[in-house]
Enzyme design. Sequence first.
Site, PDB file in Angstrom:
ATOM      1  N   GLU A  30       0.832  -1.205   0.000  1.00 35.22           N
ATOM      2  CA  GLU A  30       0.000   0.000   0.000  1.00 35.22           C
ATOM      3  C   GLU A  30       0.867   1.256   0.000  1.00 35.22           C
ATOM      4  O   GLU A  30       0.559   2.238  -0.676  1.00 35.22           O
ATOM      5  CB  GLU A  30      -0.937  -0.002   1.217  1.00 35.22           C
ATOM      6  CG  GLU A  30      -1.835   1.230   1.279  1.00 35.22           C
ATOM      7  CD  GLU A  30      -2.577   1.377   2.588  1.00 35.22           C
ATOM      8  OE1 GLU A  30      -2.458   0.473   3.450  1.00 35.22           O
ATOM      9  OE2 GLU A  30      -3.253   2.397   2.770  1.00 35.22           O
ATOM     10  N   GLU A  68      -9.725   5.836   0.284  1.00 38.54           N
ATOM     11  CA  GLU A  68      -9.307   4.432   0.178  1.00 38.54           C
ATOM     12  C   GLU A  68      -9.648   4.032  -1.255  1.00 38.54           C
ATOM     13  O   GLU A  68     -10.808   3.833  -1.601  1.00 38.54           O
ATOM     14  CB  GLU A  68     -10.068   3.557   1.189  1.00 38.54           C
ATOM     15  CG  GLU A  68      -9.820   3.919   2.651  1.00 38.54           C
ATOM     16  CD  GLU A  68      -8.523   3.330   3.210  1.00 38.54           C
ATOM     17  OE1 GLU A  68      -7.768   2.684   2.444  1.00 38.54           O
ATOM     18  OE2 GLU A  68      -8.254   3.523   4.412  1.00 38.54           O
TER      19      GLU A  68
HETATM   20 ZN   LIG Z   1      -3.740   2.918   4.659  1.00 37.20          ZN
END
Ligand SMILES: [Zn+2]
Length: 305
Positions: free
Chosen positions: A132, A269
């Site tokens: 990520e 997100e």
């Molecule tokens: Zn994160």
Amino acid sequence: MSYGSFPPAPGGRRGGTLAVVLAALIPACFAGWLLWSSEGDGKGAGGSGPPTASSTSSPPPSSAAPTSGAPSSHAPSSAAPDALKGKVVVIDPGHNPNNRDHPAQIARRVDIGTNTKECDTTGTATNSGYAEASFTLDVARRARALLEAHGATVKFTQDGKTEFGPCVDERAEFGNKAHADAVVSVHADGAGPGERGFHIILPKGVHGGGADTSAITKPSRRLGERLLDSFTEETGSEPADYVGDGSGLNVRGDLGGLNLTTVPKVFIECGNMRDAKDAAHLTDAHWRERAARGIAQGITDFLHG
Ligand SMILES: [Zn+2]
């Protein structure tokens, strides 16, 4: 979308014909597939093994060096090159690729006003090991190039060059001290397989300790709504089906980065790294360029809304 629109991205929904899209995408994708990158180095949280073709990417772009392979990717809009002149945008690339090497430092508790929380976390990763923290930096750099091309002053909380962090309270403080007109914290989620889509996290109204979001919840919601629209339009992604009742918006009061902000700020997100279909997008450099466009356009729409 009336002011300061970015040129259409290949594969995006903003204009262009299928023929143009295919003509742009086929050679670019092939070239991108051939490029191996050390960026997704297979050591992300929860990931193991070497990077696979699905985690390859073109090198992360800088504002001076467009690299995505998409012909129009970083070309500033000739219509509004100064659309964001005088605006300060802080982009907060979530986590830090080096966090994993500093578990003790990032585990330190910091004051988030209403509670305490870990300084930072490693973030998640795809099953193939694309971290990520690598994703957030890549998308953030692409968004920076687009915003700067429109005259914005763009500042990063971290650019992958520090040993770890910064801590979540410092990330909030960074935007506050910059007197940012908008702050977007870029992330990708680590939900369950089969859970898909993107969502925006909005600051809850909290008041306690050093936290007081009363002045920024409304403008932050507006920023989030603009991002929701533009991200949907640019990427074709759907709002998350596992949070926020499918609205794409989720209000939270447990994040230091939001609790402590005094300027308009949201998290995005961008997808679920743990879902194979979402991961196929997140690991694709062309999709990340579209994601960056969605973010840059949403910020632009907010600043001129
Ligand atoms: Zn994160």
